[in-house]
Design a protein around this motif. Structure first.
Motif, PDB file in Angstrom:
ATOM      1  N   SER A  37       0.826  -1.198   0.000  1.00 32.65           N
ATOM      2  CA  SER A  37       0.000   0.000   0.000  1.00 32.65           C
ATOM      3  C   SER A  37       0.866   1.256   0.000  1.00 32.65           C
ATOM      4  N   GLY A  38       0.513   2.207  -0.858  1.00 37.41           N
ATOM      5  CA  GLY A  38       1.209   3.490  -0.870  1.00 37.41           C
ATOM      6  C   GLY A  38       2.475   3.522  -1.719  1.00 37.41           C
ATOM      7  N   LYS A  41       1.337   2.472  -7.096  1.00 38.13           N
ATOM      8  CA  LYS A  41       0.718   1.690  -8.180  1.00 38.13           C
ATOM      9  C   LYS A  41      -0.423   2.449  -8.852  1.00 38.13           C
ATOM     10  N   THR A  42      -1.372   2.922  -8.029  1.00 33.04           N
ATOM     11  CA  THR A  42      -2.529   3.635  -8.588  1.00 33.04           C
ATOM     12  C   THR A  42      -2.076   4.914  -9.274  1.00 33.04           C
ATOM     13  N   THR A  43      -1.131   5.610  -8.671  1.00 34.48           N
ATOM     14  CA  THR A  43      -0.627   6.848  -9.273  1.00 34.48           C
ATOM     15  C   THR A  43      -0.051   6.564 -10.658  1.00 34.48           C
TER      16      THR A  43
END
Ligand SMILES: Nc1ncnc2c1ncn2[C@@H]1O[C@H](COP(=O)(O)OP(=O)(O)OP(=O)(O)O)[C@@H](O)[C@H]1O
Ligand SMILES: [Mg+2]
Length: 352
Positions: A37-38, A41-43
Motif C-alpha cells: 500500500s502506498g 501503483k494507482t498513481t
C-alpha cells in the motif's frame, strides 16, 4: 502498439509518489503492478490513463506521445476497485455507455452490447440494475463496459479486491481468458502477490515510488534481485551475511557455496544477504558436517495440511530463524531436536 514509459516523476507536495519510473509494456501482454500500500501503483496507472499529470518523463503508445492527449482521447478502458457502474442504468446501458458517448448508431451499439455481455457470460442479466447483481457480476459488467469501445489497452486498478476469495479466483481466470482472446494489452494493479503470479506475463514490483524489479512470475520467484522482492513474492528465508566476509558468503560462521546463476545476479561485492525458499531447505538427522550444512534446533513445527512448516534456530545465530517446508510424506522432526540443515548451493540466492 507497445506502451513505453520513460523516467516518470510524480510529486504530491513534498512526497515523491513516482521516482523516475521506466518500463515497457509489450503489445498484447498482461502486466501487473505489484507492491505494498502506498508504493505508487494507482498513481502510475492514473498517469498512464491521463487522469493525473506527471511532473516529468514521457509516455508513448507506439509512435505517439501521450503527454498532450487528454484522458478521454487516449482510448484506454479503465476499471476501478469499487464497482463504478451507474446505479440507475441497467447492465446493458452501462455496457453501452461509452458507445453512446461516442455516438454509435443504435443497431451497431445493440450488437456490440450483446457481444460484450456474451463475452463476460452475462447475456441473461442485461436488464438488471447494478443493485440486483452480485459484486462479481458487477465487476464483469464493468469489464464489458471498459472493453466495449475497443480500447487500445485495458487499465485495471485492483478490480478483484472487493470480492470474496472464491469469486476472485474465478474472475482471475475469466479476465485472463478474455484478455487472451482479445489480445488486448492490459495493466492490472494489485497488492496480492498470488493474483499477480497467477495472472501476469510480466510483474513490475514497486516499492516507495520506485521499481524494484521487473520479470516474469517465474523469474521473480526463482531469481529475486533484492530482499524486498524475495520477501514480497512467496516466502523467503533471508540470511544476513556475517560481517567481514567480503568476497565470500558466510552465515552463522558457516561458509556457503552459491551456484552462480545464468543471468549473473550473484555478486559478492553487493551482497547483503542470502535467500532460500522454505521448500528448498532440507533437514537431516545427525551431525552438521559437509558443504552448506549447519546445525540448528527445531523451535516449532506446524502442520498445515499439504505441508508441515518447521522453524529452526541455527546453533550459532539462533535469532535468525530458518523456515523449512516439508511435503506431506516427509518425516516430521520433534520440537527441541538438533538437526543438520542443508542449504543447497543451487537454491541459494544472493540478495542486494
Ligand atoms: N491526490 C493525492 N494527493 C496527495 N497525495 C497522494 C494523492 N494520491 C496519492 N497520494 C500519495 O501518493 C502515494 C502513492 O499512492 P498510490 O495511491 O499510488 O498508492 P498505491 O500503491 O496505489 O496504494 P494502495 O495499495 O493503498 O492503493 C501515497 O503516499 C499516497 O498517499
Ligand atoms: Mg491503489
Amino acid at each position: 502498439m507497445d506502451l513505453s514509459i520513460h523516467d516518470l516523476v510524480k510529486r504530491f507536495g513534498k512526497l515523491t509518489a513516482l521516482d523516475h519510473v521506466s518500463l515497457e509494456v509489450a503489445q498484447g501482454s498482461f502486466v501487473c503492478f505489484l507492491g505494498p500500500s502506498g508504493c505508487g501503483k494507482t498513481t502510475l496507472l492514473r498517469v498512464i490513463a491521463g487522469l493525473e499529470e506527471a511532473d516529468g518523463g514521457s509516455i508513448r503508445l507506439g509512435e505517439s506521445d501521450l503527454s498532450s492527449i487528454p484522458a478521454r482521447n487516449r482510448n484506454f478502458g479503465v476499471v476501478f476497485q469499487s464497482y463504478s457502474l451507474f446505479p440507475n442504468m441497467t447492465a446493458a446501458r452501462n455496457v453501452g455507455y461509452g458507445l453512446e458517448c461516442r455516438r454509435w448508431d443504435r443497431p451497431r451499439m445493440q450488437n456490440r452490447i450483446k457481444e460484450m455481455l456474451d463475452l463476460v457470460h452475462l447475456a441473461d442479466q442485461a436488464e438488471k440494475l447494478p443493485s440486483q447483481m452480485s459484486g462479481g457480476q458487477q465487476q464483469r459488467i464493468a469489464l464489458a463496459r471498459a472493453l466495449a469501445p475497443d480500447p487500445s489497452a485495458l487499465l485495471l486498478d485492483e478490480p478483484l479486491s472487493a470480492l470474496d476469495a472464491k469469486v476472485r479466483e474465478e474472475l482471475r481466470i475469466e479476465i485472463r481468458a478474455v484478455q487472451k482472446r482479445l489480445g488486448i494489452t492490459t495493466i492490472m494493479v494489485t497488492h496480492d502477490q498470488e493474483e499477480a503470479l497467477a495472472m501476469a506475463d510480466l510483474i513490475v514490483v514497486m516499492s516507495k515510488g520506485r521499481i524494484e524489479q521487473i520479470g516474469t512470475p517465474q523469474q521473480l520467484y526463482r531469481e529475486p534481485a533484492t530482499a524486498f522482492v524475495a520477501d514480497f513474492i512467496g516466502r523467503m528465508n533471508v540470511l544476513p551475511l556475517d560481517p567481514g566476509a567480503a568476497g565470500s558468503y558466510r552465515f552463522a560462521g558457516t561458509p556457503l557455496a552459491v551456484a552462480t546463476l545464468a543471468n549473473g545476479t550473484a555478486n559478492a561485492a553487493t551482497a547483503a544477504a542470502l535467500g532460500i525458499r522454505p521448500e528448498a531447505v532440507a533437514l537431516r538427522e545427525g551431525g552438521a558436517s559437509g558443504e552448506n550444512i549447519l546445525a540448528a534446533d527445531v523451535r516449532s513445527v506446524s502442520f498445515l495440511g499439504n505441508i508441515t512448516r518447521v522453524e529452526l534456530a541455527p546453533e550459532n545465530r539462533p535469532e535468525t530463524a530458518i523456515v523449512a517446508e516439508l511435503h506431506g510424506t516427509a518425516t516430521v522432526p520433534e520440537t527441541g531436536t538438533r538437526l543438520a540443515v542443508s542449504l543447497p548451493a543451487d537454491a541459494l540466492r544472493v540478495l542486494s
